[in-house]
Design an enzyme around this catalytic site. Structure first.
Site, mmCIF file in Angstrom:
data_model
loop_
_atom_site.group_PDB
_atom_site.id
_atom_site.type_symbol
_atom_site.label_atom_id
_atom_site.label_comp_id
_atom_site.label_asym_id
_atom_site.label_seq_id
_atom_site.Cartn_x
_atom_site.Cartn_y
_atom_site.Cartn_z
ATOM 1 N N GLY A 186 18.150 -39.293 13.475
ATOM 2 C CA GLY A 186 17.154 -38.508 13.228
ATOM 3 C C GLY A 186 17.829 -37.567 12.302
ATOM 4 N N CYS A 228 -9.426 -46.564 -1.187
ATOM 5 C CA CYS A 228 -10.914 -46.040 -0.682
ATOM 6 C C CYS A 228 -10.584 -45.277 0.474
ATOM 7 C CB CYS A 228 -11.761 -47.259 -0.404
ATOM 8 S SG CYS A 228 -13.520 -46.786 -0.463
#
Length: 454
Positions: free
Chosen positions: A265, A382
Site C-alpha cells: 500500500g 456513454c
C-alpha cells in the site's frame, strides 16, 4: 514547454525533446502511437526494475541492521503480465497473487511456486488445489471456515499446506474508503478484537485452529492496512498489533511463528508536486518499530515480508491517447472549462470514476506556445462520470489528432480494465533502450465476438 526529463509523476525515462515531442526510454510517443495505436499502456521497463531493486535493497538493508531478513513480494494485482512477473523475479522479488488467473501468469513466467503467495477472501477449491499442486510458498487464510477447507484440500493431495493468517489490525490508513482494508466493517481478514461472545478474537481462533491441524503448517501472520498510504505511522502501528498477537500465540501454544507480513500500500505521486513514500524512510521506520516491539515483548525478531505493487509499477506506466472532440463549456461561476475527449476512458482506467482518483495529463506529441486553459480530459463512453483527468491546464490550441499522455497509470489501469460499451482493451507495451515491444496485445472486435456464442 521546457525540454528535459518531465520528473514526478512521470517515469524516469520520460523526457521532452527540444521540438516539444515526448519520448519514453528513447522512443518518441509519435512512433509508439504509429506502431501500436492508441490508447496504449506504456511501461518504462528500466523504471520498473529500478523501483523493484529500490524496495528490495531498502528493506533488506534496514532489516539486516536490526538482525533479521525480509522478502519483498511484488503485488501482482497492480499489474501482472508474464513479462512483468519475470522482471520482478529477475530483480529479486517474489510474486503475490490474488486469483487462479494471476497464479497461472506467475507460473507461466517461470516464477517458482515456492516464491509465490496466494491471497483471496473467497478462494475456490480449484484455486487452492492449483496453488497446492504448484507448491506455492504460502496460502493466506482469510476466514475461519477457510482453515478447515484448506486443510481438507491439502489432505486430499497428501501434502501439508503452508499458510499465513490474515488479520485486521484496526489501523485505518490509505486513501478512499474502498482501499482502506484494516477497519472492521469490510470483507478481508480476521479481527484482533474480542468476538461478540466475549471469547478469543477471530484472529486468535484462526491461529489456534491452524496450529491444531496437521495438514497445515503455520508460517506466520499477515496484515494489510490499505493502499496509497503516504504516512509510515500506520505501518508501525499495525506492526505493533501483529507482533503482540504473535507473542500471545507463543505464550498460549509455544509456537512463535517465523514470519510476519506487513502488506503493502505504499503511496506514489500522481500529480506534479506530490511526494511519494520513500522506500528507505519507510524501511528504516518499520524496521526500528519491529525491533523495538520485539525487545519489549522479549521475543526474537521474525522474518518480515512486504508487498509493494503500485509503488513499483504505478510510476513506471503512462497511458497514451489520441484527442478527438474538444468542447468548451461555460461554468456557472463564469469560467470556461474545455472538455478534451480521448479515444479511451473509464474502460482503461476506472479509478477516477471508482475512487475519485486524480491524475495528470500533458500534450506530448508537439510543442505549443498557446496560453493554457482549464481542461477536463474525458473518455468516449456513454457515461457522464467517464472522466480521465478531472482538472488540468492544457494548451489552448489542443485539437483533434493531438497525442495526450496520462502519468502514473501503470497500476490498476490494465488490471481493472473492462469492455464497457464493448471497447477493446488496449495493449501493454514495454519500452527499453530505444525499442518497444508488445507484452499484451490489443484486443480486437473478433476477440469480443468469439466469446459471444449467440
Amino acid at each position: 514547454m521546457t525540454a528535459g526529463v518531465l520528473g514526478v509523476p512521470w517515469a524516469s525515462g520520460v523526457q521532452r525533446r527540444a521540438d516539444g515531442a515526448v519520448e519514453v526510454a528513447g522512443v518518441a510517443v509519435g512512433d509508439l502511437a504509429a506502431t501500436h495505436g492508441t490508447p496504449v499502456y506504456v511501461l518504462d521497463e528500466a523504471d520498473f526494475r529500478s523501483r523493484a531493486r529500490g524496495y528490495r535493497t531498502a528493506f533488506a538493508t534496514a532489516f539486516a541492521e536490526v538482525g533479521t531478513g525480509v522478502d519483498v513480494y511484488y503485488a501482482g494485482k497492480a499489474l501482472l503480465t508474464v513479462a512483468v512477473a519475470r522482471w520482478a523475479r529477475e530483480e529479486g522479488l517474489r510474486v503475490d497473487t490474488a486469483s487462479g488467473g494471476e497464479l497461472a501468469v506467475a507460473l507461466r513466467a517461470g516464477v517458482p511456486g515456492a516464491e509465490i503467495g496466494l491471497h483471496g477472501n473467497n478462494k475456490s477449491d480449484e484455486e487452492v488445489l492449483a496453488a497446492l499442486d504448484a507448491g506455492v510458498g504460502r496460502i493466506i487464510v482469510d476466514s475461519l471456515v477457510e482453515v478447515d477447507r484448506v486443510a481438507a484440500l491439502a489432505a486430499s493431495r497428501g501434502v501439508v499446506a503452508p499458510v499465513m493468517v490474515r488479520v485486521t489490525t484496526g489501523v485505518h490508513a490509505g486513501g478512499h474508503e474502498y482501499i482502506s482494508t484494516a477497519h472492521e466493517d469490510q470483507k478481508f481478514g480476521l479481527s484482533v478484537n474480542a468476538g461478540a461472545d466475549g471469547g478469543d478474537p477471530p484472529a486468535m481462533r484462526a491461529l489456534l485452529a491452524v496450529v491444531a491441524r496437521p495438514e497445515l503448517r503455520l508460517l506466520g501472520i499477515h496484515s494489510h492496512i490499505g493502499s496509497q498510504i503516504l504516512d509510515p505511522a500506520g505501518f508501525e502501528a499495525a506492526a505493533r498489533v501483529v507482533l503482540r498477537l504473535r507473542a500471545e500465540l507463543a505464550e498460549r501454544t509455544g509456537v512463535l511463528v517465523d514470519e510476519v507480513d506487513l502488506g503493502g500500500g505504499y503511496g506514489i505521486a500522481y500529480l506534479p508536486g506530490e511526494v511519494p513514500l520513500d522506500p528507505d524512510r519507510i524501511a528504516k521506520d518499520v524496521a526500528s518499530a519491529v525491533a523495538a516491539v520485539c525487545a519489549e515483548l522479549g521475543t526474537t525478531l521474525p522474518r518480515i515480508s512486504i508487498e509493494p505493487g503500485r509503488a513499483i509499477v504505478g510510476p513506471a506506466g503512462l497511458t497514451l491517447y489520441t484527442v478527438g472532440t474538444v468542447k468548451p463549456v461555460a461554468l456557472d461561476d463564469g469560467r470556461v472549462r474545455t472538455y478534451v475527449s480521448v479515444d479511451g476512458g473509464m474502460s482503461d482506467n476506472i479509478r477516477p470514476a471508482l475512487y475519485d482518483a486524480r491524475y495528470h495529463a500533458e500534450l506530448v506529441g508537439r510543442t505549443s506556445d498557446a496560453e493554457p486553459v482549464l481542461a477536463r480530459v474525458v473518455g468516449k463512453h456513454c457515461e457522464s462520470g467517464d472522466i480521465v483527468v478531472h482538472e488540468v491546464l492544457l494548451p489552448g490550441d489542443v485539437r483533434a489528432g493531438d497525442l495526450l499522455a496520462v502519468a502514473a497509470t501503470g497500476a490498476y489501469g490494465r488490471s481493472m480494465a473492462s469492455n464497457y460499451n464493448l471497447l477493446t482493451r488496449p495493449p501493454v507495451v514495454a519500452v527499453a533502450e530505444g525499442a518497444s515491444r508488445v507484452l499484451v496485445r490489443r484486443e480486437t472486435v473478433d476477440d469480443l465476438l468469439a466469446l459471444d456464442l449467440g
